[in-house]
Write an enzyme that holds these catalytic residues in place. Structure first.
Site, PDB file in Angstrom:
ATOM      1  CE1 TYR A 205      32.959 -21.325  -2.787  1.00  0.00           C
ATOM      2  CE2 TYR A 205      34.775 -19.899  -3.424  1.00  0.00           C
ATOM      3  CZ  TYR A 205      34.303 -21.008  -2.742  1.00  0.00           C
ATOM      4  OH  TYR A 205      35.152 -21.789  -2.005  1.00  0.00           O
ATOM      5  CG  PHE A 215      28.302 -26.841  -0.084  1.00  0.00           C
ATOM      6  CD1 PHE A 215      29.451 -26.595  -0.819  1.00  0.00           C
ATOM      7  CD2 PHE A 215      27.071 -26.805  -0.724  1.00  0.00           C
ATOM      8  CE1 PHE A 215      29.384 -26.317  -2.172  1.00  0.00           C
ATOM      9  CE2 PHE A 215      26.993 -26.530  -2.084  1.00  0.00           C
ATOM     10  CZ  PHE A 215      28.159 -26.282  -2.812  1.00  0.00           C
ATOM     11  CG  ASP A 216      33.352 -23.647   0.117  1.00  0.00           C
ATOM     12  OD1 ASP A 216      33.806 -22.955   1.038  1.00  0.00           O
ATOM     13  OD2 ASP A 216      34.042 -24.041  -0.837  1.00  0.00           O
ATOM     14  CB  ILE A 248      32.923 -28.853 -10.390  1.00  0.00           C
ATOM     15  CG1 ILE A 248      32.365 -27.489  -9.999  1.00  0.00           C
ATOM     16  CG2 ILE A 248      33.195 -29.717  -9.154  1.00  0.00           C
ATOM     17  CD1 ILE A 248      31.055 -27.558  -9.222  1.00  0.00           C
ATOM     18  CE1 TYR A 274      33.111 -31.310  -5.843  1.00  0.00           C
ATOM     19  CE2 TYR A 274      31.036 -30.125  -5.662  1.00  0.00           C
ATOM     20  CZ  TYR A 274      32.416 -30.149  -5.583  1.00  0.00           C
ATOM     21  OH  TYR A 274      33.105 -28.996  -5.260  1.00  0.00           O
ATOM     22  CG  PHE A 291      28.325 -22.581  -6.802  1.00  0.00           C
ATOM     23  CD1 PHE A 291      29.200 -22.517  -5.730  1.00  0.00           C
ATOM     24  CD2 PHE A 291      28.100 -23.799  -7.423  1.00  0.00           C
ATOM     25  CE1 PHE A 291      29.859 -23.643  -5.280  1.00  0.00           C
ATOM     26  CE2 PHE A 291      28.751 -24.943  -6.983  1.00  0.00           C
ATOM     27  CZ  PHE A 291      29.633 -24.873  -5.906  1.00  0.00           C
TER      28      PHE A 291
END
Length: 329
Positions: A205, A215-216, A248, A274, A291
């Site tokens: 991902y 962010f990731d 999540i 979040y 995502f």
């Protein structure tokens, strides 16, 4: 020799006392031991027990080294007025200030670290003071503060929906939407099996916010292209046991919709992401997340009815090698 040593000792103590006196000269002292000087005397009520105050402050050492500044942080602090508990909590000083008052406060570190000297940092030697420069911005009743906070959160919630709709329209996307609000687009379909609750899935991902900030990512090439630094990260698909709610809610729900080998884009609103708290500086509260995922593999497990989601936890914190386990409440 003894007389000479005694003279030096007395001289040193006198100099020390002179320095300490100079530190607090012209300051008043609370009955709890804080020294203070109010620079202004604005009219208006002073905070009472349980009131909520908003204030800016700078925290410094005797040498004028700044330890923290709410101005530099870009956000004032808030506190609820409570009974005084310990020197340095400012609950002996805050009730002396009206809105827009500013004050200098000095707290003796000898009192702060009394009984636990091992915790004293080197920049607070014996006889030093912890210095605060405080500006009281606002005083509210607890009910007014709660009402203001709720109104602000509702405004952010509405703005999130508007920004999300604008993004989807601007990109010309036509996602499917689930009752929870998850929006998804299957970009590479597959005819292989779908996972069930209890199965373990391996997922590659990349996560971004609506403004395109990454962010990731579990994919090294994507992380490098996005300027994402993840020290110690092992770039490989992460393992998720569905139904355990270690990721999540948007992931829990969305992964059950995919087939092994398929790829998809998830558009996850904060309500199943979040929430209003966000996750660190990269994901503010009320952030819709994007995502791009690939369901690499499904490993059959013990199939049980999924547990109800109790809370929201990160998909993965930067630098972690595995999804972070949810903290018990």
């Amino acid at each position: 020799m003894k007389k000479h040593f005694s003279y030096l000792l007395v001289s040193a103590l006198a100099a020390f006392a002179s320095t300490a006196n100079a530190q607090t000269e012209g300051l008043q002292k609370t009955d709890k031991g804080s020294f203070y000087k109010i620079f202004t005397a604005n009219p208006g009520d002073k905070p009472k027990l349980n009131d909520v105050i908003t204030f800016n402050f700078i925290q410094k050492t005797d040498k004028d080294s700044v330890l923290f500044s709410s101005y530099a942080a870009g956000k004032p602090a808030q506190a609820q007025i409570q009974e005084w508990r310990a020197l340095g909590d400012m609950m002996d000083v805050f009730p002396l200030l009206a809105a827009k008052d500013s004050a200098l406060v000095k707290v003796p570190t000898d009192s702060v670290f009394k009984g636990h000297e091992e915790a004293r940092p080197p920049f607070f030697p014996k006889g030093s003071y912890l210095t605060f420069i405080i500006k009281m911005e606002k005083i509210q009743s607890l009910n007014d503060a709660i009402a203001e906070r709720n109104a602000g959160l509702e405004k952010l919630k509405q703005a999130e929906a508007v920004d999300r709709d604008k993004y989807i329209a601007a990109k010309g996307l036509k996602p499917l939407t689930t009752p929870s609000g998850l929006k998804y687009i299957i970009t590479t379909p597959s005819a292989k099996r779908k996972p069930l609750a209890g199965d373990t899935v391996l997922v590659n991902y990349t996560g971004k916010t609506l403004d395109g900030k990454m962010f990731d990512s579990s994919i090294e090439a994507n992380a490098k292209a996005g300027g994402l630094e993840q020290p110690g990260r092992t770039y490989e698909p992460i393992s998720v046991v569905l139904g355990e709610h270690r990721v999540i809610q948007g992931w829990e729900e969305g992964l059950l919709l995919l087939n092994e080998g398929s790829k998809a884009t998830f558009i996850i609103p904060s309500s199943i992401g979040y929430g209003d708290r966000g996750n660190g500086p990269s994901i503010p509260g009320y952030s819709t997340l994007l995502f791009d995922l690939e369901l690499v593999k499904v490993k059959p497990g013990k199939h049980v009815a999924p547990k109800p989601a109790v809370g929201k936890t990160p998909v993965r914190k930067a630098g972690a090698k595995k999804p972070v386990a949810k903290k018990k409440s």
